[in-house]
Write a protein that holds these residues in place. Structure first.
Motif, PDB file in Angstrom:
ATOM      1  N   ALA A 285       0.870  -1.174   0.000  1.00 42.21           N
ATOM      2  CA  ALA A 285       0.000   0.000   0.000  1.00 42.21           C
ATOM      3  C   ALA A 285       0.903   1.219   0.000  1.00 42.21           C
ATOM      4  CB  ALA A 285      -0.921   0.012   1.208  1.00 42.21           C
ATOM      5  N   GLY A 286       0.600   2.176  -0.849  1.00 40.87           N
ATOM      6  CA  GLY A 286       1.450   3.356  -0.948  1.00 40.87           C
ATOM      7  C   GLY A 286       0.912   4.343  -1.957  1.00 40.87           C
ATOM      8  N   VAL A 287       1.814   5.139  -2.525  1.00 40.41           N
ATOM      9  CA  VAL A 287       1.435   6.218  -3.436  1.00 40.41           C
ATOM     10  C   VAL A 287       2.218   6.092  -4.740  1.00 40.41           C
ATOM     11  CG1 VAL A 287       1.420   8.723  -3.770  1.00 40.41           C
ATOM     12  CG2 VAL A 287       0.862   7.763  -1.521  1.00 40.41           C
ATOM     13  N   VAL A 288       1.523   6.226  -5.852  1.00 41.25           N
ATOM     14  CA  VAL A 288       2.180   6.217  -7.168  1.00 41.25           C
ATOM     15  C   VAL A 288       3.013   7.495  -7.300  1.00 41.25           C
ATOM     16  CG1 VAL A 288       1.839   6.226  -9.666  1.00 41.25           C
ATOM     17  CG2 VAL A 288       0.314   4.869  -8.208  1.00 41.25           C
ATOM     18  N   ASP A 289       4.313   7.332  -7.567  1.00 49.60           N
ATOM     19  CA  ASP A 289       5.151   8.535  -7.668  1.00 49.60           C
ATOM     20  C   ASP A 289       5.879   8.653  -9.007  1.00 49.60           C
ATOM     21  OD1 ASP A 289       7.319   6.724  -7.353  1.00 49.60           O
ATOM     22  OD2 ASP A 289       8.471   8.250  -6.283  1.00 49.60           O
ATOM     23  N   SER A 290       5.692   7.651  -9.897  1.00 51.82           N
ATOM     24  CA  SER A 290       6.293   7.742 -11.227  1.00 51.82           C
ATOM     25  C   SER A 290       5.548   6.796 -12.162  1.00 51.82           C
ATOM     26  CB  SER A 290       7.782   7.377 -11.176  1.00 51.82           C
ATOM     27  OG  SER A 290       8.388   7.544 -12.450  1.00 51.82           O
ATOM     28  N   LEU A 291       5.458   7.190 -13.449  1.00 55.13           N
ATOM     29  CA  LEU A 291       4.698   6.407 -14.425  1.00 55.13           C
ATOM     30  C   LEU A 291       5.539   6.090 -15.656  1.00 55.13           C
ATOM     31  CD1 LEU A 291       1.435   8.599 -14.541  1.00 55.13           C
ATOM     32  CD2 LEU A 291       1.786   6.540 -13.170  1.00 55.13           C
ATOM     33  N   GLY A 292       5.368   4.873 -16.175  1.00 52.94           N
ATOM     34  CA  GLY A 292       5.903   4.562 -17.496  1.00 52.94           C
ATOM     35  C   GLY A 292       5.107   5.305 -18.563  1.00 52.94           C
ATOM     36  N   LYS A 293       5.688   5.491 -19.734  1.00 52.77           N
ATOM     37  CA  LYS A 293       5.067   6.362 -20.751  1.00 52.77           C
ATOM     38  C   LYS A 293       3.754   5.833 -21.300  1.00 52.77           C
ATOM     39  CE  LYS A 293       7.812   4.578 -24.666  1.00 52.77           C
ATOM     40  NZ  LYS A 293       6.682   4.130 -25.499  1.00 52.77           N
ATOM     41  N   ASP A 294       3.511   4.516 -21.169  1.00 55.92           N
ATOM     42  CA  ASP A 294       2.276   3.940 -21.722  1.00 55.92           C
ATOM     43  C   ASP A 294       1.178   3.720 -20.679  1.00 55.92           C
ATOM     44  OD1 ASP A 294       3.517   3.876 -24.167  1.00 55.92           O
ATOM     45  OD2 ASP A 294       4.013   1.739 -24.089  1.00 55.92           O
ATOM     46  N   VAL A 295       1.412   4.141 -19.441  1.00 59.21           N
ATOM     47  CA  VAL A 295       0.436   3.909 -18.371  1.00 59.21           C
ATOM     48  C   VAL A 295      -0.770   4.834 -18.540  1.00 59.21           C
ATOM     49  CG1 VAL A 295       0.019   4.140 -15.883  1.00 59.21           C
ATOM     50  CG2 VAL A 295       2.125   3.074 -16.717  1.00 59.21           C
ATOM     51  N   THR A 296      -1.970   4.259 -18.432  1.00 57.74           N
ATOM     52  CA  THR A 296      -3.204   5.036 -18.580  1.00 57.74           C
ATOM     53  C   THR A 296      -4.150   4.910 -17.379  1.00 57.74           C
ATOM     54  OG1 THR A 296      -4.285   3.187 -19.732  1.00 57.74           O
ATOM     55  CG2 THR A 296      -3.158   4.824 -21.096  1.00 57.74           C
TER      56      THR A 296
ATOM     57  N   ASP B 146      -1.754   8.984  -6.884  1.00 57.56           N
ATOM     58  CA  ASP B 146      -2.805   8.029  -6.529  1.00 57.56           C
ATOM     59  C   ASP B 146      -2.370   7.178  -5.337  1.00 57.56           C
ATOM     60  OD1 ASP B 146      -4.597   8.760  -8.482  1.00 57.56           O
ATOM     61  OD2 ASP B 146      -4.088   7.131  -9.858  1.00 57.56           O
ATOM     62  N   LYS B 147      -3.244   7.059  -4.337  1.00 52.81           N
ATOM     63  CA  LYS B 147      -3.029   6.097  -3.256  1.00 52.81           C
ATOM     64  C   LYS B 147      -3.504   4.737  -3.754  1.00 52.81           C
ATOM     65  CE  LYS B 147      -3.799   9.462   0.455  1.00 52.81           C
ATOM     66  NZ  LYS B 147      -4.636   9.815   1.629  1.00 52.81           N
ATOM     67  N   VAL B 148      -2.660   3.725  -3.631  1.00 56.24           N
ATOM     68  CA  VAL B 148      -2.986   2.412  -4.189  1.00 56.24           C
ATOM     69  C   VAL B 148      -2.646   1.305  -3.193  1.00 56.24           C
ATOM     70  CG1 VAL B 148      -2.692   3.110  -6.600  1.00 56.24           C
ATOM     71  CG2 VAL B 148      -0.711   2.263  -5.312  1.00 56.24           C
ATOM     72  N   PHE B 149      -3.205   0.116  -3.452  1.00 51.99           N
ATOM     73  CA  PHE B 149      -2.900  -1.057  -2.637  1.00 51.99           C
ATOM     74  C   PHE B 149      -3.186  -2.302  -3.451  1.00 51.99           C
ATOM     75  CE2 PHE B 149      -7.372  -1.019  -2.454  1.00 51.99           C
ATOM     76  CZ  PHE B 149      -7.815  -2.259  -2.037  1.00 51.99           C
ATOM     77  N   GLY B 150      -2.640  -3.418  -2.978  1.00 51.54           N
ATOM     78  CA  GLY B 150      -2.902  -4.681  -3.664  1.00 51.54           C
ATOM     79  C   GLY B 150      -1.746  -5.642  -3.550  1.00 51.54           C
ATOM     80  N   SER B 151      -1.534  -6.427  -4.604  1.00 48.28           N
ATOM     81  CA  SER B 151      -0.554  -7.511  -4.574  1.00 48.28           C
ATOM     82  C   SER B 151       0.423  -7.396  -5.736  1.00 48.28           C
ATOM     83  CB  SER B 151      -1.285  -8.861  -4.648  1.00 48.28           C
ATOM     84  OG  SER B 151      -0.363  -9.925  -4.786  1.00 48.28           O
TER      85      SER B 151
ATOM     86  N   GLU C 140      -4.212  -1.117   6.590  1.00 46.25           N
ATOM     87  CA  GLU C 140      -5.320  -2.019   6.264  1.00 46.25           C
ATOM     88  C   GLU C 140      -5.239  -2.473   4.809  1.00 46.25           C
ATOM     89  OE1 GLU C 140      -8.865  -0.453   9.233  1.00 46.25           O
ATOM     90  OE2 GLU C 140      -8.451   0.639   7.372  1.00 46.25           O
ATOM     91  N   GLY C 141      -4.912  -1.546   3.925  1.00 45.12           N
ATOM     92  CA  GLY C 141      -4.787  -1.891   2.509  1.00 45.12           C
ATOM     93  C   GLY C 141      -3.711  -2.919   2.267  1.00 45.12           C
ATOM     94  N   ALA C 142      -2.573  -2.757   2.957  1.00 45.91           N
ATOM     95  CA  ALA C 142      -1.474  -3.697   2.784  1.00 45.91           C
ATOM     96  C   ALA C 142      -1.838  -5.089   3.274  1.00 45.91           C
ATOM     97  CB  ALA C 142      -0.233  -3.196   3.514  1.00 45.91           C
ATOM     98  N   CYS C 143      -2.688  -5.159   4.288  1.00 43.48           N
ATOM     99  CA  CYS C 143      -3.064  -6.454   4.875  1.00 43.48           C
ATOM    100  C   CYS C 143      -4.313  -7.059   4.252  1.00 43.48           C
ATOM    101  CB  CYS C 143      -3.287  -6.291   6.379  1.00 43.48           C
ATOM    102  SG  CYS C 143      -1.789  -5.900   7.306  1.00 43.48           S
ATOM    103  N   LEU C 144      -4.974  -6.304   3.402  1.00 48.22           N
ATOM    104  CA  LEU C 144      -6.263  -6.757   2.871  1.00 48.22           C
ATOM    105  C   LEU C 144      -6.135  -7.890   1.862  1.00 48.22           C
ATOM    106  CD1 LEU C 144      -9.340  -6.213   2.811  1.00 48.22           C
ATOM    107  CD2 LEU C 144      -8.915  -4.530   1.019  1.00 48.22           C
ATOM    108  N   SER C 145      -5.087  -7.835   1.050  1.00 47.33           N
ATOM    109  CA  SER C 145      -5.056  -8.716  -0.113  1.00 47.33           C
ATOM    110  C   SER C 145      -4.770 -10.183   0.202  1.00 47.33           C
ATOM    111  CB  SER C 145      -4.041  -8.207  -1.143  1.00 47.33           C
ATOM    112  OG  SER C 145      -2.741  -8.121  -0.591  1.00 47.33           O
ATOM    113  N   PHE C 146      -3.763 -10.489   1.019  1.00 50.25           N
ATOM    114  CA  PHE C 146      -3.345 -11.891   1.163  1.00 50.25           C
ATOM    115  C   PHE C 146      -4.442 -12.771   1.752  1.00 50.25           C
ATOM    116  CE2 PHE C 146      -1.548 -15.377   3.665  1.00 50.25           C
ATOM    117  CZ  PHE C 146      -0.946 -16.101   2.657  1.00 50.25           C
ATOM    118  N   GLY C 147      -4.813 -12.529   3.010  1.00 47.76           N
ATOM    119  CA  GLY C 147      -5.820 -13.364   3.647  1.00 47.76           C
ATOM    120  C   GLY C 147      -7.171 -13.256   2.968  1.00 47.76           C
ATOM    121  N   GLY C 148      -7.550 -12.038   2.607  1.00 49.33           N
ATOM    122  CA  GLY C 148      -8.849 -11.819   1.989  1.00 49.33           C
ATOM    123  C   GLY C 148      -9.001 -12.491   0.639  1.00 49.33           C
TER     124      GLY C 148
END
Length: 320
Positions: free
Chosen positions: A73-84, A90-95, A126-134
């Protein structure tokens, strides 16, 4: 940037703090400044190559990917040129999936990964812990085709997957029995368990009830003992099965026609969305037992591997 790396398989002490260059995202990748990650059973099993056959995938003589961790869980701080799909800030979370790499201050992953924007109602931890067990619990429950008013027993109910399974089974209308240590009875009841019992009671001769779904979360009870409590036509789920148990389960399924679910799960954006909405609405609760700083990763692994945690263990990553 700071990372926790392991150069050899072994005990928690192989996890060492290292410095690396901050990575640059490829054209289809986002770079995430990580605020929190989590330690789960998969992490310590990979670290010690348990089972040994895991080395065929993760590296025969030494780890191919020395930075463990899949939950972020964290914040997007850089993008590749093809990212849309995402933008900087953006605040993001996942696996990160089998790419691993979450035990670090930054990581780069494809924008197509199982990653979502983090709602305001959900914290980074919470976001960091949501993905594995859930995600694990939800995928297995879906495979069971769980129906309303079916009986559902969770062995290892206070674990990361167990706390998720209780809540999700209740959400789908099941009657849930939680098996855990007596000290965790209040916790599992608070998550919706209809009945509770300790491990000794589960294994005792007096426990002769059968259930539509027997959901074994922690790999600490035998297939034989669990099948004793499976109703006719019911399902046995082996979340923490060893390779030996997987072969045994496959043989039993083939020769006796018993429905046993095991093996890797499918991590999907659809399921992460389901968990996110349930959490955002307060229907699903992410249980966090303890927090450790990144530098104390070995201690966190030692605690998780001991098998007594309640829910999840989160890691705070100091980016300052």
């Amino acid at each position: 940037m700071k990372v926790i790396a392991y150069r050899n398989y072994g005990p928690p002490e192989v996890l060492k703090l290292e410095e690396r260059e901050i990575p640059t995202p490829k054209k289809n990748e986002i770079r995430i400044k990580i605020y929190n990650t989590a330690v789960n059973s998969g992490d310590w099993r990979i670290r010690k190559a348990d089972p040994k056959l895991a080395k065929l995938y993760f590296g025969i003589f030494k780890p191919k990917q020395p930075i463990l961790g899949i939950s972020i869980a964290g914040v997007v701080d850089s993008l590749g040129k093809d990212v849309t799909k995402f933008k900087i800030g953006d605040k993001v979370f996942g696996s990160t999936g089998m790419r691993l790499g979450a035990y670090a201050e930054y990581t780069c992953i494809p924008e197509s990964s199982v990653i979502l924007r983090l709602p305001e109602e959900i914290s980074f931890s919470e976001g960091a812990c949501l993905s594995f067990g859930g995600l694990t619990a939800l995928d297995f429950i879906q495979k069971c085709n769980l129906q309303k008013n079916q009986t559902f027993i969770v062995y290892g109910a206070s674990s990361s997957v167990g706390t998720a399974a209780i809540q999700l089974a209740k959400h789908f209308g099941a009657i849930v029995t939680a098996v855990c240590s007596q000290k965790n009875f209040d916790l599992v009841k608070s998550l919706g368990a209809d009945f509770v019992m300790d491990y000794e009671t589960f294994l005792s001769e007096s426990h002769n009830k059968k259930y539509d779904v027997v959901f074994e979360c922690v790999g600490k009870s035998s297939i034989t003992s669990n099948l004793l409590h499976r109703s006719e036509g019911g399902v046995l789920v082996l979340v923490g099965a060893s390779f030996k148990e997987m072969f045994q389960a496959a043989w039993i399924s083939l020769t006796k026609g018993i429905n046993i679910k095991f093996g890797p799960i499918a991590e999907t954006l659809e399921n992460l969305n389901i968990l996110t909405e349930l959490t955002r609405k307060g229907i699903y609760k992410v249980v966090i037992d303890k927090f450790f700083p990144l530098e104390a990763m070995a201690e966190a692994h030692r605690y998780v591997e001991a098998g007594h945690k309640k829910g999840n263990v989160a890691i705070n990553i100091d980016n300052d």
